[in-house]
Scaffold this active site. Sequence first.
Site, PDB file in Angstrom:
ATOM      1  N   HIS A  51      49.976  71.799  -7.892  1.00 19.19           N
ATOM      2  CA  HIS A  51      49.181  72.585  -8.840  1.00 19.19           C
ATOM      3  C   HIS A  51      50.033  73.792  -9.238  1.00 19.19           C
ATOM      4  O   HIS A  51      50.177  74.736  -8.463  1.00 19.19           O
ATOM      5  CB  HIS A  51      47.873  73.066  -8.197  1.00 19.19           C
ATOM      6  CG  HIS A  51      47.005  71.963  -7.690  1.00 19.19           C
ATOM      7  ND1 HIS A  51      45.974  71.422  -8.432  1.00 19.19           N
ATOM      8  CD2 HIS A  51      47.019  71.287  -6.515  1.00 19.19           C
ATOM      9  CE1 HIS A  51      45.374  70.471  -7.723  1.00 19.19           C
ATOM     10  NE2 HIS A  51      45.992  70.364  -6.565  1.00 19.19           N
ATOM     11  N   PHE A  52      50.607  73.734 -10.438  1.00 17.56           N
ATOM     12  CA  PHE A  52      51.545  74.770 -10.858  1.00 17.56           C
ATOM     13  C   PHE A  52      50.924  75.803 -11.792  1.00 17.56           C
ATOM     14  O   PHE A  52      51.606  76.680 -12.306  1.00 17.56           O
ATOM     15  CB  PHE A  52      52.791  74.134 -11.472  1.00 17.56           C
ATOM     16  CG  PHE A  52      53.736  73.537 -10.447  1.00 17.56           C
ATOM     17  CD1 PHE A  52      53.542  73.726  -9.090  1.00 17.56           C
ATOM     18  CD2 PHE A  52      54.826  72.781 -10.849  1.00 17.56           C
ATOM     19  CE1 PHE A  52      54.403  73.181  -8.146  1.00 17.56           C
ATOM     20  CE2 PHE A  52      55.696  72.233  -9.916  1.00 17.56           C
ATOM     21  CZ  PHE A  52      55.489  72.430  -8.566  1.00 17.56           C
ATOM     22  N   ARG A  53      49.613  75.688 -12.058  1.00 21.23           N
ATOM     23  CA  ARG A  53      48.772  76.762 -12.604  1.00 21.23           C
ATOM     24  C   ARG A  53      49.011  77.120 -14.067  1.00 21.23           C
ATOM     25  O   ARG A  53      48.396  78.080 -14.555  1.00 21.23           O
ATOM     26  CB  ARG A  53      48.926  78.042 -11.767  1.00 21.23           C
ATOM     27  CG  ARG A  53      48.685  77.891 -10.269  1.00 21.23           C
ATOM     28  CD  ARG A  53      47.347  77.321  -9.957  1.00 21.23           C
ATOM     29  NE  ARG A  53      46.985  77.449  -8.535  1.00 21.23           N
ATOM     30  CZ  ARG A  53      46.036  76.750  -7.941  1.00 21.23           C
ATOM     31  NH1 ARG A  53      45.351  75.853  -8.634  1.00 21.23           N
ATOM     32  NH2 ARG A  53      45.762  76.929  -6.670  1.00 21.23           N
ATOM     33  N   ASN A  68      43.850  70.391 -13.218  1.00 22.56           N
ATOM     34  CA  ASN A  68      42.834  71.448 -13.178  1.00 22.56           C
ATOM     35  C   ASN A  68      43.428  72.809 -13.501  1.00 22.56           C
ATOM     36  O   ASN A  68      43.308  73.772 -12.742  1.00 22.56           O
ATOM     37  CB  ASN A  68      42.100  71.467 -11.830  1.00 22.56           C
ATOM     38  CG  ASN A  68      43.025  71.594 -10.635  1.00 22.56           C
ATOM     39  OD1 ASN A  68      44.164  71.142 -10.665  1.00 22.56           O
ATOM     40  ND2 ASN A  68      42.525  72.195  -9.564  1.00 22.56           N
ATOM     41  N   HIS A 116      40.573  63.374  -5.289  1.00 20.24           N
ATOM     42  CA  HIS A 116      40.192  64.306  -4.221  1.00 20.24           C
ATOM     43  C   HIS A 116      38.883  63.776  -3.648  1.00 20.24           C
ATOM     44  O   HIS A 116      37.868  63.732  -4.343  1.00 20.24           O
ATOM     45  CB  HIS A 116      40.008  65.707  -4.796  1.00 20.24           C
ATOM     46  CG  HIS A 116      39.569  66.722  -3.797  1.00 20.24           C
ATOM     47  ND1 HIS A 116      40.362  67.788  -3.441  1.00 20.24           N
ATOM     48  CD2 HIS A 116      38.433  66.847  -3.076  1.00 20.24           C
ATOM     49  CE1 HIS A 116      39.730  68.524  -2.545  1.00 20.24           C
ATOM     50  NE2 HIS A 116      38.549  67.972  -2.307  1.00 20.24           N
ATOM     51  N   HIS A 176      45.710  63.578  -0.103  1.00 19.47           N
ATOM     52  CA  HIS A 176      45.558  64.459   1.075  1.00 19.47           C
ATOM     53  C   HIS A 176      44.531  63.983   2.105  1.00 19.47           C
ATOM     54  O   HIS A 176      43.509  64.625   2.350  1.00 19.47           O
ATOM     55  CB  HIS A 176      45.262  65.895   0.654  1.00 19.47           C
ATOM     56  CG  HIS A 176      44.280  66.098  -0.457  1.00 19.47           C
ATOM     57  ND1 HIS A 176      43.073  65.443  -0.546  1.00 19.47           N
ATOM     58  CD2 HIS A 176      44.326  66.927  -1.534  1.00 19.47           C
ATOM     59  CE1 HIS A 176      42.434  65.844  -1.624  1.00 19.47           C
ATOM     60  NE2 HIS A 176      43.171  66.739  -2.233  1.00 19.47           N
ATOM     61  N   ASP A 219      50.409  69.086  -2.097  1.00 22.14           N
ATOM     62  CA  ASP A 219      49.230  69.743  -2.667  1.00 22.14           C
ATOM     63  C   ASP A 219      49.486  71.240  -2.825  1.00 22.14           C
ATOM     64  O   ASP A 219      48.604  72.074  -2.584  1.00 22.14           O
ATOM     65  CB  ASP A 219      47.984  69.492  -1.811  1.00 22.14           C
ATOM     66  CG  ASP A 219      46.685  69.851  -2.532  1.00 22.14           C
ATOM     67  OD1 ASP A 219      46.714  70.005  -3.770  1.00 22.14           O
ATOM     68  OD2 ASP A 219      45.647  69.995  -1.854  1.00 22.14           O
ATOM     69  N   HIS A 239      47.845  80.798  -4.581  1.00 22.74           N
ATOM     70  CA  HIS A 239      47.029  81.926  -5.025  1.00 22.74           C
ATOM     71  C   HIS A 239      47.769  83.192  -4.608  1.00 22.74           C
ATOM     72  O   HIS A 239      48.635  83.151  -3.721  1.00 22.74           O
ATOM     73  CB  HIS A 239      45.643  81.903  -4.377  1.00 22.74           C
ATOM     74  CG  HIS A 239      44.880  80.639  -4.606  1.00 22.74           C
ATOM     75  ND1 HIS A 239      44.173  80.396  -5.762  1.00 22.74           N
ATOM     76  CD2 HIS A 239      44.722  79.533  -3.835  1.00 22.74           C
ATOM     77  CE1 HIS A 239      43.599  79.203  -5.682  1.00 22.74           C
ATOM     78  NE2 HIS A 239      43.925  78.661  -4.527  1.00 22.74           N
TER      79      HIS A 239
END
Length: 445
Positions: A60-62, A92, A174, A228, A298, A302
């Site tokens: 998840h590289f945002r 996401n 997920h 995961h 994964d 943050h």
Amino acid sequence: MKTLIRHAQVVLPHETASVSVLVENGKIAAIDAAAHTTADEIVDARGLHLIPGVIDDQVHFREPGLTHKEDLYTASRACAKGGVTTFLEMPNTNPTTTSVAALHDKLALAASKCLVNYGFYIGATTTNVAELAHAHRTPGIKIFIGSSTGNMLVDEQAALEAIFAETTLPICAHCEDETTVRENSAKFAGTTNVADHSKIRDHRAAVIATKRAIDLAHRHNHRFHVLHVSTADEVPLLADHRKLITAEACPHHLLFSIDDYARLGTLVQMNPSLKTKDDCRGLWQGLQDGLIQVIATDHAPHTLEEKQKPYSPDHGGSPSGLPAVENSLALMLNEVNQGRCTLQQVVHWMCDAPARVWDIVDKGRIAVGYDADLVLVDLQKTAEVRNETQETKSRWTPWHGVTLTGWPVRTWVMGQEVFRDGQIHANIRGSEARFDHARGGYWST
């Protein structure tokens, strides 16, 4: 430009051998024991092992929308440092990658920013089956069968049936049962104890959702990858794969347990949650037995300020997720040195298997004609993981202060040197990963 890598112990698909590897025009041009070929650059890799570049199939590289946590440039720097030469990123973001147009926008953005190779999943919603059915240039479809970061929950059975029935791309999910999580959340309403996170997102939630997804895959004859896996109880479910089911484990579920909340608190809060030491052992056994095929991170960063908020089962407290992409290979090499697994197994779990699961063309192996995504690793190098040296924008790691033996020291992406002895070559750009889903996935190759 020709690059000749000599004197390394090269991890080939079926053996480790002392051979030379010639790289030309971004490809592996020759593997030659004699090594008489001339080259523009000759690399003396004496004492080192040469492995394929790691493929991390869950990150998840945002970007877009959450770039104060991470972005494609900073994350791909972390990849280069960690020996990850290809990543597959989740949908996401904000906005979500739930349309073909959004997918293509992300690919264009990555082309200008990423130091390593890239691919992006398209995300499922309750209403976008038509988009999913027409998508290409993607490894597959991601479903959140259980809520996590973002608002992409698909829990209605009719919507899940339609996605599995009316699309052809491989699916990953997920897997945490939303009903169970909500019931448990009500029991622990008001708690600020992060250890309760593993009681809210418990074994039962994971097992119910994984069973549900596997049943969908079997009934619709649809390839499915369990992301995961966190419990030993899920591992036996993977045995009846019917050439459709594959699965992965993450370093945090392999190496941390609920006992680590006392030491690390919300830094090791993630979804699915940490489980017991028995679960850790069960996951390792699943890898050894071939029921779990892939190790992926994964990677879900943050800011440290966000992670240090008090725990709350409701939104507004500490968020779930941790950064891992630049340390994952070193963590596994450390396990090699401790005798838990072999280097050949690590290469299978982190390089070859993800390429086979997602039908990635010309990646995951050191073989003539394959892309020259390569990593030199020093199994004897010992170094301490430090927050201040992290390339991820979040600049922290739950492994801060841990000393590991075995590190990547040099990385090539499509034949271009992108990392060497602590220095990142920021002008290098990776390429879009190519997928040939007609190959049929892991069990067909």
